[in-house]
Structures are given as structure tokens and as C-alpha cells.
Design a protein around this motif. Structure first.
Motif, PDB file in Angstrom:
ATOM      1  N   ARG A  13      75.150  76.261  38.037  1.00 23.02           N
ATOM      2  CA  ARG A  13      75.772  75.565  39.369  1.00 23.02           C
ATOM      3  C   ARG A  13      77.153  76.277  39.389  1.00 23.02           C
ATOM      4  N   ARG A  51      73.191  78.534  41.519  1.00 28.17           N
ATOM      5  CA  ARG A  51      72.885  77.443  42.518  1.00 28.17           C
ATOM      6  C   ARG A  51      74.357  76.942  43.026  1.00 28.17           C
ATOM      7  N   ALA A  87      71.708  72.900  52.285  1.00 33.23           N
ATOM      8  CA  ALA A  87      71.783  71.349  52.170  1.00 33.23           C
ATOM      9  C   ALA A  87      73.213  70.844  52.256  1.00 33.23           C
ATOM     10  N   SER A  96      75.711  61.280  47.259  1.00 36.41           N
ATOM     11  CA  SER A  96      75.006  62.298  47.927  1.00 36.41           C
ATOM     12  C   SER A  96      75.348  63.640  47.482  1.00 36.41           C
ATOM     13  N   ALA A  99      73.289  64.238  44.163  1.00 35.57           N
ATOM     14  CA  ALA A  99      71.859  64.319  44.260  1.00 35.57           C
ATOM     15  C   ALA A  99      71.468  65.780  44.971  1.00 35.57           C
ATOM     16  N   THR A 100      72.508  66.085  45.852  1.00 34.11           N
ATOM     17  CA  THR A 100      72.347  67.542  46.615  1.00 34.11           C
ATOM     18  C   THR A 100      72.330  68.444  45.605  1.00 34.11           C
ATOM     19  N   GLU A 102      72.033  68.210  42.206  1.00 32.56           N
ATOM     20  CA  GLU A 102      70.767  68.286  41.274  1.00 32.56           C
ATOM     21  C   GLU A 102      69.644  68.816  42.036  1.00 32.56           C
ATOM     22  N   GLY A 103      69.556  68.665  43.346  1.00 32.10           N
ATOM     23  CA  GLY A 103      68.283  69.197  44.149  1.00 32.10           C
ATOM     24  C   GLY A 103      68.150  70.814  44.335  1.00 32.10           C
ATOM     25  N   LEU A 104      69.289  71.394  43.901  1.00 26.69           N
ATOM     26  CA  LEU A 104      69.227  72.678  44.204  1.00 26.69           C
ATOM     27  C   LEU A 104      68.643  73.622  43.144  1.00 26.69           C
ATOM     28  N   ALA A 105      67.734  74.435  43.718  1.00 20.95           N
ATOM     29  CA  ALA A 105      66.949  75.551  42.761  1.00 20.95           C
ATOM     30  C   ALA A 105      67.873  76.714  42.792  1.00 20.95           C
ATOM     31  N   GLU A 108      69.669  78.788  45.752  1.00 17.53           N
ATOM     32  CA  GLU A 108      70.047  77.867  46.806  1.00 17.53           C
ATOM     33  C   GLU A 108      71.577  77.440  46.883  1.00 17.53           C
TER      34      GLU A 108
END
Ligand SMILES: Nc1ncnc2c1ncn2[C@@H]1O[C@H](COP(=O)(O)OP(=O)(O)O)[C@@H](O)[C@H]1O
Ligand SMILES: O=C(OP(=O)(O)O)[C@H](O)COP(=O)(O)O
Length: 400
Positions: A13, A51, A87, A96, A99-100, A102-105, A108
Motif C-alpha cells: 500500500r 496498491r 475507489a 470508509s 475499508a477502501t 483494504e479492498g484494493l488489489a 488499483e
């Protein structure tokens, strides 16, 4: 200073501090130059499998959420420019955001909500800024500083956060610093500096330094009225930094002593009210002599005679640095002065640098080709402070 190539970013990240502070009208982006300038670094990181967590400020909200300064429209535009969805987190360090991120591949991109919705971002208190930087650090493993327009700010995301993570400078910062170095070493003369805009208190201080460097200083925009006042003229309801009048008088005195030419407006375009920038309704402008602005009127542009004078003063310059529009260029009744200066620079064979979010937006929205200028910088205050020779917090923080 490390660059992105020195970092391990694949699968990690990466926090990118960009300057996506673009002009908005009614939630619509009127100039996307700063977003476009941020794209190459973001694309490079994404292509390397990072990420990418992008963060920026927008405007000057007061440390709490304020919908008019939401970065949501910027996330959409960034997605269009990248050609892939971005995102958007509805907060900066809250649920938010977590979560955003953590949702990254891998590869992204996400954009966090406005950093300045948090009081810790701009706090003068080291502990408060540090606490916010700790929360930002929790979102990423690596830091890339690329928001050149904000490197003069000692803010949490610019100054405190990079100390907490492996860090590097992005490509935009490297380019900007490279160009500005040319203006500090062996500058070709005559060297003219044009100053205007509305952030008068921020920018008056740089004149002190410019007196030792520039051959000619042209003053317009909201800046001009403090000078006119210092010369003993009344400025009506124009933008005025009253407490700086004595300092400005001293600048004028020292300039005369050093042989630096100060050029001030001889006429202005004034109106009774600040114009409506949304409707752009006619504003009943009047051209007035700069020494005769009556009470109840405010100067909102340099006048036609001044525009011609400034063009003539720029014609023989070998180097020109310009920061700050000459007037409220967003309204057609007050754009002529900015257009005259932009035209003079565009037609000039000199090495020309235009710096600042609004100045860069002005040359583009007034229809000038970017290629007509030597360099269009994303930073106004940042460029000026760099030229001043100051240590910029956001650059110092990137050093090893
Ligand atoms: N005479 C004036 N009175 C009030 N505002 C002005 C005046 N001249 C210019 N401005 C405003 O200055 C703003 C840009 O100032 P600033 O932020 O300092 O420039 P930059 O972003 O290029 O560094 C513009 O929005 C413009 O409308
Ligand atoms: O627009 C900016 O600076 P600029 O107007 O000097 O170019 C930067 O985004 C910094 O914003 P700030 O002056 O609110 O800290």
C-alpha cells in the motif's frame, strides 16, 4: 532524496500525497491541470503493482467535513484520466478509508476524502499533527511525496507522515524542482517577476528575497492595493493587507536603493461589488486611475493602460517568473489584465515560468497553449518559497 525506482512497491500500500487542489465552480472542476500532473506518478506505481492510496487537500475547509470541498468530483475525473475506476473513501482516516484501502488489489487506485477535513492536518501543534500522521501511516506501508503545490506547508501529510514510512519523491516533484533550480542558478537577465493573486499575506514576504534577485518586479492582482496604499493612495474597498503597509513601504525604498524597478498599476478596473463567478452576470466595471479609487469601489483587475505597460516591461526580459492572476480572471469583465500578461509571456522568447494553481488555470482557461510557456508549475506559493531559498518542509521531509 530517493525516487520511486528506489522503493519496493509491488503488492504494498503506497500513500501518494498529491496536490489535487483544483478550482471548482458549483462542484464542477473548471481546470484539471493539477489532476493531470498527478497522473504519471500514480500510473507508474499502479503499473508496478502497488496498491495506490492517493490523498490531497482541496481549498481551505476549517478542519471538519464541508461538502463544498469534497474530493468526490476529483476522484471521478482522476478515474477518467487513468482510464480505470478510482475507489473513493468518504473519510480520510475513518472506517470508509480503512475499508477502501483494504479492498484494493495490486495495481488499483483509491482516493481519500479531503485531508483538511481533519484539524490535525494543518494544526500548528506538533503533537496534534503527529497524532493525525500516525493515523495516516496506519493506512500504508510506503510514502511517495508528489504534491509539489503543498510542499511549503508544514502539514501532517506533507511533513510528519513521511518521517513514519519508507519514502521517496514522485516524478512531479523531481520535474518541478529541476526547473526551479534553473531560476536560482545563473539566471539570464533581465529577470522580471510578476506577482498577483489573492493570497497576499502569504506572498508579500517573498518580495524581500526577490529584491536581491530580480531586475524588475511587476505587481498586479489583489497584491497591488497594499502597494498603492503604501504610496499614499486610497484603495476604496479593494483587497488590502493593512498591517503590511509599512513593510511594503520599506520594499519600495530598498528597491529604489538597489536599482530594482517596481512597476505598479497606473489604472485599474473596479466595481461596487465582487462579481458573481457562478452566473458571470455583468458587473458594471469602470476603468479608474490607480490613484483615485473611491470608497465603495474595489479594484478587480489592472486597467488597459497597465496591461500595455506590463507587456512592454516584459518584452525585453530574458527570464520571467509569474505567480498570481492580475485580476479576477474567472469573470470576463476582469480577465483582460491577466490575458495581457499571459499574451506577453506567450509571445516572448524569454524563459518563462508560470506558477500557481490559479495562474496555471488562468492561462489555460483563457485559451493559451501550454507549449507557449517554458514551464507551467503546479505550485505558486511553493515555487516562490523555493526561489526564496527557504527549506520547504515537504522537500526536507523526503530526504534520507
Ligand atoms: N484584485 C483582486 N481582488 C480579489 N481577488 C483577486 C484580485 N486579483 C486576483 N484575484 C484572485 O486571485 C485568485 C488567485 O490567487 P492565488 O491563489 O494567490 O494564485 P495562485 O493559485 O496562482 O498562486 C484568483 O481566484 C483571482 O480571482
Ligand atoms: O493552491 C495552492 O497553492 P498556490 O495557490 O500558491 O498555487 C496549493 O494547493 C496550496 O494550498 P494552500 O495555499 O491552501 O495551502
Amino acid at each position: 532524496m530517493k525516487t520511486i525506482d528506489d522503493l519496493q512497491v509491488a503488492g504494498r500500500r503506497v500513500f501518494v500525497r498529491a496536490d489535487l487542489n483544483v478550482p471548482l465552480a458549483d462542484g464542477t472542476i473548471t481546470d484539471d491541470g493539477r489532476i493531470r500532473a498527478a497522473v504519471p506518478t500514480i500510473e507508474k506505481l499502479a503499473a508496478a503493482g502497488a496498491r495506490v492510496v492517493v490523498a490531497s487537500h482541496l481549498g481551505r475547509p476549517k478542519g471538519a467535513p464541508d461538502p463544498q470541498y469534497s474530493l468526490a468530483p476529483v476522484a471521478e475525473r482522476l478515474g477518467e484520466l487513468l482510464g480505470r475506476p478510482v475507489a473513493f473513501a468518504a473519510d480520510t482516516v475513518g472506517e470508509s478509508a480503512r475499508a477502501t484501502v483494504e479492498g484494493l488489489a495490486d495495481g488499483e487506485v483509491a482516493l481519500l476524502e479531503n485531508l483538511r477535513f481533519n484539524a490535525g492536518e494543518t494544526s500548528k501543534d506538533d503533537a496534534e499533527r503527529g497524532a493525525f500522521a500516525d493515523r495516516l501511516a496506519g493506512l500504508a506501508e510506503v510514502y511517495v511525496g508528489d504534491g509539489f503545490g503543498a510542499v511549503h506547508r508544514k502539514h501532517a501529510s506533507v511533513y510528519d507522515l513521511p518521517a513514519r514510512l519508507p519514502r521517496a519523491a514522485g516524478g512531479l516533484i523531481a520535474t518541478e524542482v529541476g526547473v526551479l533550480e534553473q531560476l536560482t542558478e545563473n539566471v539570464s537577465r533581465p529577470y522580471a517577476v510578476v506577482l498577483g493573486g489573492a493570497k497576499v499575506s502569504d506572498k508579500l514576504g517573498v518580495i524581500d528575497h526577490l529584491l536581491a534577485r530580480a531586475d524588475r518586479i511587476l505587481i498586479g492582482g489583489g497584491m497591488a492595493y497594499t502597494f498603492l496604499k503604501a504610496q499614499g493612495h486610497e484603495v476604496g474597498d479593494s483587497l488590502l493587507q493593512e498591517d503590511q503597509v509599512p513593510a511594503v513601504r520599506e520594499y519600495l525604498r530598498r528597491a529604489a536603493e538597489l536599482g530594482v524597478e517596481f512597476v505598479l498599476p497606473v489604472d485599474v478596473v473596479a466595481a461596487e461589488e465582487f462579481p458573481d463567478l457562478k452566473t458571470k452576470a455583468p458587473a458594471d466595471p469602470a476603468v479608474l486611475s490607480a490613484d483615485a479609487i473611491p470608497a465603495g469601489r474595489q479594484g478587480l483587475d489592472i486597467g488597459p493602460e497597465t496591461g500595455a505597460l506590463y507587456a512592454a516591461k516584459l518584452a525585453d526580459a530574458a527570464t520571467v517568473f509569474w505567480n498570481g492572476p492580475m485580476g479576477v480572471f474567472e469573470h470576463p469583465d476582469f480577465a483582460s489584465g491577466t490575458r495581457a500578461v499571459a499574451r506577453a509571456l506567450a509571445d516572448s522568447p524569454a524563459f518563462t515560468v508560470v506558477g500557481g494553481g490559479d495562474s496555471a488555470a488562468a492561462v489555460r482557461t483563457l485559451g493559451f497553449e501550454e507549449s507557449a510557456f517554458g514551464h507551467i508549475s503546479t505550485g505558486g506559493g511553493a515555487s516562490l518559497e523555493y526561489l526564496e531559498g527557504k527549506t520547504l518542509p515537504g522537500l526536507a521531509a523526503l530526504e534520507d
